[in-house]
Design an enzyme around this catalytic site. Structure first.
Site: not given
Ligand code: UD1
Ligand code: CA
Length: 458
Positions: A9-10, A16, A78, A100, A385
């Site tokens: 997932l990326a 932040r 996610t 990711g 040059y």
């Molecule tokens: C997420 C988990 C959390 C875990 C943490 C670990 C959920 C709801 N929470 O939180 O339980 O402890 O990771 O690091 O899953 N992404 C997408 N599409 C979206 C949202 C996110 O592709 O709509 C991808 C982001 O690019 C990232 C990953 O998913 O690579 C995690 O997303 P992020 O927003 O960082 O989640 P956390 O708040 O860290």
């Molecule tokens: Ca994260």
């Protein structure tokens, strides 16, 4: 047994990070965050699907055609991200889901997760970790029998739950049949309007399916990068790993904590790295070299036995036994031949320096083809040059260029030719001849005595 597939997932923006660059493209030891987890995933899965969205084009451009991409148009969480990849997946088998932004997870841990998942014959297995500071992560809520019940995000923690140190790493192994059946019924989270993948835990349990967890031993591997402080911390962890592997392979580091080497840089045995050595990109170093202190090499090939102190080298080749620096600047497109000496305050650009030649002090050499055994005196400048175009200078074998000379390009100095110090050379110099191109000296007898006398009388 068939290898699992992977979805990474990326698509998130990474708010932040406070950056215009998509989070997963921020660099960690020279490679994007996403690159690191892809390496671990590749080692344990047969196929990798990247879910992209924010900055999709940039991500695709970097990673190219080796992967399947699924696009998430709107970042709705996610769970929603994983839904986008489902059409690309078969109905049976195993699926590893990774984030990711967790670059430190090693392939061994992913292997352990897959094995634990198989052992329990679970519908889903969550990779968890114990963190000293669990703030910001989803916490693992366990039922009375100790089995995983659900995952509570920081935002939704009940009183006391913030103390739970076991967190969700964001990596899971799923049985595809169960996932395909139930992913579509994920509830929408009321507070954020997102579909949390973490809610698959209660969804599967309510359907009577088995959900397990596997706790990794080294919690530091689970670090998720959400901001630049975490990025810097992860970089220092990764540097430790890279340096440790190189030392195990026979490289000496005077101070590994002050040695900065990108992922993928190769270094031969018995090479010694002094502090503040920075090796970046596609750099490859031979055996028995001495680099640093204070040396910065980018995309550079270095042969065996090279010494390079306090210098910067970009996109160039340094051949065996050359000695560079202190304080040299070698710019792109240069080849420094075997046994060459490039000394202090010398700049070389897009030039070939033949075997055993010397440019020891205070010179600029640009767009030059230099043969072997040439000697360049202190303070020589290649005038490459003319204000409009760059021109080539040729200096043949054994030529001797006197101090403080200018070679105005295009020009050729023949083999064994001498150039008198202070000359400005604008025409070719035939082999074996001496060129003098400076005003003749005139001595005016008694001049200074008369001058001083006059001054006194005034
Ligand atoms: C997420 C988990 C959390 C875990 C943490 C670990 C959920 C709801 N929470 O939180 O339980 O402890 O990771 O690091 O899953 N992404 C997408 N599409 C979206 C949202 C996110 O592709 O709509 C991808 C982001 O690019 C990232 C990953 O998913 O690579 C995690 O997303 P992020 O927003 O960082 O989640 P956390 O708040 O860290
Ligand atoms: Ca994260």
């Amino acid at each position: 047994m068939e290898l699992p597939r992977a979805v990474i997932l990326a698509a998130g923006q990474g708010k932040r990070m406070k950056s215009s660059l998509p989070k997963v493209l921020h660099l960690l030891c020279g490679k994007p965050l996403l690159w690191h987890i892809i390496q671990s995933a590749k080692a344990v899965t047969s196929e990798q699907i990247l879910v992209i969205g924010h900055g999709a084009e940039q991500v695709k451009n970097y990673f190219g055609e080796d992967f399947l991409y699924a696009e998430q148009q709107q970042q709705l969480g996610t769970g929603h991200a994983l839904q986008q990849a489902l059409p690309n997946l078969p109905d049976r088998g195993e699926l590893l889901v990774l984030c990711g932004d967790t670059p430190l997870l090693e392939k061994k841990v992913l292997e352990e997760l897959i094995l634990a998942h198989r052992r329990e014959d679970a519908a889903a297995t969550v990779l968890t970790a114990l963190m000293d500071n669990p703030e910001g992560y989803g916490r693992i809520i366990r039922a009375e029998q100790g089995e995983i019940e659900r995952i509570a995000e920081e935002l939704h923690l009940a009183a006391g739950q913030e103390k739970i140190r076991e967190i969700n790493t964001g990596s899971y192994c799923f049985d595809l049949q169960a996932l395909k059946k139930f992913l579509s019924v994920l509830p929408q989270n009321m507070l954020k309007g997102e579909y949390y993948l973490t809610d698959m835990v209660p969804v599967l349990r309510e359907a009577g399916l088995k959900v397990c967890s596997y706790k990794i031993k080294d919690g530091r591997q689970a670090l998720g990068i959400n901001d630049r402080e975490q990025l810097a911390w992860a970089a220092s962890r990764l540097r430790e790993r890279i340096n440790a592997a190189l030392m195990r392979a026979g490289v000496t580091m005077i101070d590994p904590a002050a040695t900065y080497i990108d992922a993928g840089v190769q270094i031969g045995r018995d090479t010694v790295l002094y502090p503040q050595t920075v090796l970046e990109g596609h750099t490859k170093i031979g055996e028995n070299c001495r680099l640093g202190p204070g040396t910065h090499l980018i995309n550079t090939l270095v042969g065996d036995g090279v010494t390079c102190r306090q210098s910067v080298v970009l996109e160039s080749t340094i051949q065996e036994d050359a000695v560079i620096g202190p304080f040299a600047h070698i710019r792109p497109g240069s080849t420094i031949g075997p046994g060459v000496k490039i000394g202090d305050f010398v700049e070389i650009k897009n030039s070939a320096i033949g075997p055993g030649s010397k440019v020891p002090h205070l010179s600029y050499v640009g767009d030059t083809r230099m043969g072997p055994a040439v000697n360049i005196g202190a303070g020589c400048i290649v005038v490459n040059y003319d204000g409009r175009r760059k021109h080539v200078t040729r200096i043949e074998e054994g030529a001797f260029i006197g101090c403080n000379s200018n070679l105005v390009a295009p020009v050729k100095v023949g083999s064994g030719a001498f150039i008198a110090a202070g000359s400005t050379i604008t025409r070719d110099v035939p082999p074996g001849s001496l060129a003098i191109a400076r005003a003749k000296q005139e001595n005016k007898a008694g001049f200074s005595r008369k001058f001083l006398k006059k001054k006194k009388e005034q």
